[in-house]
Design an enzyme around this catalytic site. Structure first.
Site, PDB file in Angstrom:
ATOM      1  CG  ASP A   7      30.493  22.737   1.026  1.00  0.00           C
ATOM      2  OD1 ASP A   7      30.775  23.016   1.891  1.00  0.00           O
ATOM      3  OD2 ASP A   7      30.991  21.728   0.743  1.00  0.00           O
TER       4      ASP A   7
ATOM      5  CG  ASP B 261      30.593  20.223   4.298  1.00  0.00           C
ATOM      6  OD1 ASP B 261      30.828  19.611   2.839  1.00  0.00           O
ATOM      7  OD2 ASP B 261      31.509  21.230   4.782  1.00  0.00           O
TER       8      ASP B 261
ATOM      9  CG  ASP C  43      30.545  17.849  -0.048  1.00  0.00           C
ATOM     10  OD1 ASP C  43      30.296  18.107  -1.277  1.00  0.00           O
ATOM     11  OD2 ASP C  43      31.525  18.231  -0.034  1.00  0.00           O
TER      12      ASP C  43
HETATM   13  P1  ATP Z   1      32.759  25.933   3.531  1.00  0.00           P
HETATM   14  O1  ATP Z   1      32.138  27.083   4.434  1.00  0.00           O
HETATM   15  O2  ATP Z   1      33.585  26.863   2.132  1.00  0.00           O
HETATM   16  O3  ATP Z   1      32.809  24.511   2.957  1.00  0.00           O
HETATM   17  P2  ATP Z   1      34.092  24.206   5.504  1.00  0.00           P
HETATM   18  O4  ATP Z   1      35.235  24.012   6.436  1.00  0.00           O
HETATM   19  O5  ATP Z   1      32.893  23.658   5.336  1.00  0.00           O
HETATM   20  O6  ATP Z   1      34.049  25.515   4.263  1.00  0.00           O
HETATM   21  P3  ATP Z   1      34.606  22.001   3.252  1.00  0.00           P
HETATM   22  O7  ATP Z   1      35.507  22.173   2.063  1.00  0.00           O
HETATM   23  O8  ATP Z   1      33.219  21.853   3.004  1.00  0.00           O
HETATM   24  O9  ATP Z   1      35.295  23.737   3.935  1.00  0.00           O
HETATM   25  O10 ATP Z   1      35.353  21.414   3.848  1.00  0.00           O
HETATM   26  C1  ATP Z   1      35.063  20.843   5.510  1.00  0.00           C
HETATM   27  C2  ATP Z   1      36.095  19.655   5.953  1.00  0.00           C
HETATM   28  O11 ATP Z   1      35.775  18.536   5.087  1.00  0.00           O
HETATM   29  C3  ATP Z   1      37.226  19.819   5.794  1.00  0.00           C
HETATM   30  O12 ATP Z   1      37.777  20.411   7.173  1.00  0.00           O
HETATM   31  C4  ATP Z   1      37.705  19.745   4.650  1.00  0.00           C
HETATM   32  O13 ATP Z   1      39.401  18.789   5.611  1.00  0.00           O
HETATM   33  C5  ATP Z   1      36.901  17.817   4.732  1.00  0.00           C
HETATM   34  N1  ATP Z   1      37.230  17.706   3.197  1.00  0.00           N
HETATM   35  C6  ATP Z   1      36.014  18.077   2.426  1.00  0.00           C
HETATM   36  N2  ATP Z   1      36.861  17.360   1.063  1.00  0.00           N
HETATM   37  C7  ATP Z   1      37.344  16.084   1.876  1.00  0.00           C
HETATM   38  C8  ATP Z   1      37.707  15.462   1.199  1.00  0.00           C
HETATM   39  N3  ATP Z   1      37.805  15.103  -0.477  1.00  0.00           N
HETATM   40  N4  ATP Z   1      37.913  14.046   1.911  1.00  0.00           N
HETATM   41  C9  ATP Z   1      38.717  14.421   3.406  1.00  0.00           C
HETATM   42  N5  ATP Z   1      38.259  14.915   3.419  1.00  0.00           N
HETATM   43  C10 ATP Z   1      37.261  16.217   3.106  1.00  0.00           C
HETATM   44 MN    MN Z   2      31.748  23.344   4.032  1.00  0.00          MN
HETATM   45 MN    MN Z   3      32.405  20.678   1.291  1.00  0.00          MN
END
Ligand code: ATP
Ligand code: MN
Ligand code: MN
Length: 386
Positions: A205, A207, A310
């Site tokens: 995703d 963020d 997100d």
């Molecule tokens: P990817 O490339 O798979 O998206 P990512 O490290 O960006 O890898 P994400 O799941 O998007 O993974 O999460 C990014 C960050 O946001 C992580 O550090 C996670 O702990 C935090 N995070 C995700 N969801 C929540 C939530 N519901 N509440 C608090 N923090 C969250």
């Molecule tokens: Mn992510």
């Molecule tokens: Mn995310």
């Protein structure tokens, strides 16, 4: 230790991932991919403890600055339990681990991975479905289960959402988000967080963390952003939550849960095929064009794709904590919080840092200050790929 051919440098011997620099993708991808499968399998079984143990082993190997060729090189390193070492030995000696191969081909692992790959479906739901014999998307669709709105969207865009988001696509989404945010609240700041901030070349995703330099201006912002995205035809799905931090912070005091309570939106964007950052910037000035193109929904050959995004809104006073919390990786976050509690008697969340000994919150306006409060050496975002 005299005579040891290879001695671990001090920073590698550090047992918390937040004490180490962990670049992407690391020098031991064969090993880390294997341990990641075992961690994931444990997590999909609901065995958090076992999952975490494998994640820590994986994190340690990710941080090594060279390729491991023999088990002896790992002597004295923390985080590697007997089980992980056995798997590593198998991989080093045979090129494969039978346990990992068996796991990957087990019907349970395959089904659970498929089902949790649907946006909106967690381990608990997937487990329930699997127990009822559901192993494929087709079986789910004919099962008669009523799906919630998130799951329906997850199923509808399954293929798109399981295709990794590229750096280019993330940049195009950034331009879209910045355009919308600035048009609804001039002066607001948009920061790319998550894996892309850590320098990953692809992700599941995109963020974003959004704030405004004047505290309070960000209140209710998520709704304005969503309304604007919708009016431009850029949203396929959204689920937003208002900020619940202020009310609950009054009573309980210090943060505890790892789930934060910011205003946020878990969404699915409609990204047009020609959405290079340049094209998107041009389309921003002519939203009508985007809408017309986005409506040409030819099956397969449609000119757009769905991307998970997100959006999180933080007051400026909590921004540094929010940025640290939303940059990840998940293991890095867990380890930082574990370090805070166990080594410093502090509790860290995406909102604040509370010192239990001094019984007060510690302020910070940058990530560097948070690391300093924690007595940790600063780790830049690109070193947080534990
Ligand atoms: P990817 O490339 O798979 O998206 P990512 O490290 O960006 O890898 P994400 O799941 O998007 O993974 O999460 C990014 C960050 O946001 C992580 O550090 C996670 O702990 C935090 N995070 C995700 N969801 C929540 C939530 N519901 N509440 C608090 N923090 C969250
Ligand atoms: Mn992510
Ligand atoms: Mn995310």
């Amino acid at each position: 230790q005299q005579g040891d051919p290879v001695e671990a440098p001090a920073f590698l011997a550090a047992s918390y991932a937040c004490q180490r620099n962990t670049p992407q993708p690391g020098h031991n991808t064969l090993l880390t991919a294997a341990l990641s499968v075992l961690a994931e399998s444990a997590e999909l079984n609901g065995d958090e403890g076992r999952g975490l143990a494998f994640r820590r082993s994986e994190g340690l190997l990710r941080s090594l600055d060279r390729r491991v060729q023999g088990l002896a090189e790992l002597r004295g390193l923390p985080c590697l339990g007997d089980h992980s070492r056995r798997v590593i030995q198998d991989l080093l000696e045979n090129g494969v681990s039978s346990e990992v191969e068996e796991t990957k081909s087990s019907p349970r692992y395959k089904a659970m991975k498929l089902l949790t790959g649907i946006f909106g479906v967690g381990v608990k739901t997937a487990k329930r479905w699997f127990t009822e014999g559901i192993c494929s998307l087709a079986q789910l669709e004919t099962s008669g289960h009523s799906l919630n709105a998130a799951q329906q969207a997850g199923l509808k865009y399954y293929t798109d959402l399981n295709q990794p988001v590229s750096r280019e696509e993330a940049d195009a989404v950034s331009v879209m988000v910045e355009g919308v945010v600035h048009s609804v609240l001039p002066g607001a700041r948009v920061t790319l967080a998550g894996g892309f901030r850590r320098g990953k070349m692809s992700g599941h995703d995109v963020d974003f963390l959004i704030t405004h330099p004047d505290e309070g201006k960000e209140e209710g912002l998520i709704h304005k952003i969503i309304a604007c995205l919708e009016s431009r035809g850029l949203l396929l799905y959204q689920q937003n939550t208002r900020n619940t931090y202020r009310e609950s912070a009054k009573g309980a005091g210090r943060p505890s849960s790892s789930m934060d309570r910011f205003e946020r939106c878990f969404s699915i964007f409609k990204l047009t095929n020609d959405s290079s950052p340049e094209d998107t910037r041009r389309a921003q000035q002519d939203p009508e064009r985007v809408r017309v193109e986005a409506d040409q929904t030819g099956s397969g050959g449609r000119p757009w794709r769905a991307v998970r995004v997100d959006l999180v809104v933080s007051p400026i006073s909590q921004f540094a904590f929010a940025l640290l919390g939303w940059t990840g990786s998940k293991l890095f976050e867990r380890e930082t919080r574990r370090w805070a509690v166990r080594e410093r008697s502090m509790s860290l969340s995406s909102h604040a840092l509370y010192d239990r000994n001094q019984e007060r919150y510690l302020r910070a306006s940058s990530e560097e200050e948070i690391f300093a409060h924690l007595g940790l050496e600063y780790v830049s975002p690109t070193g947080r790929n534990a």
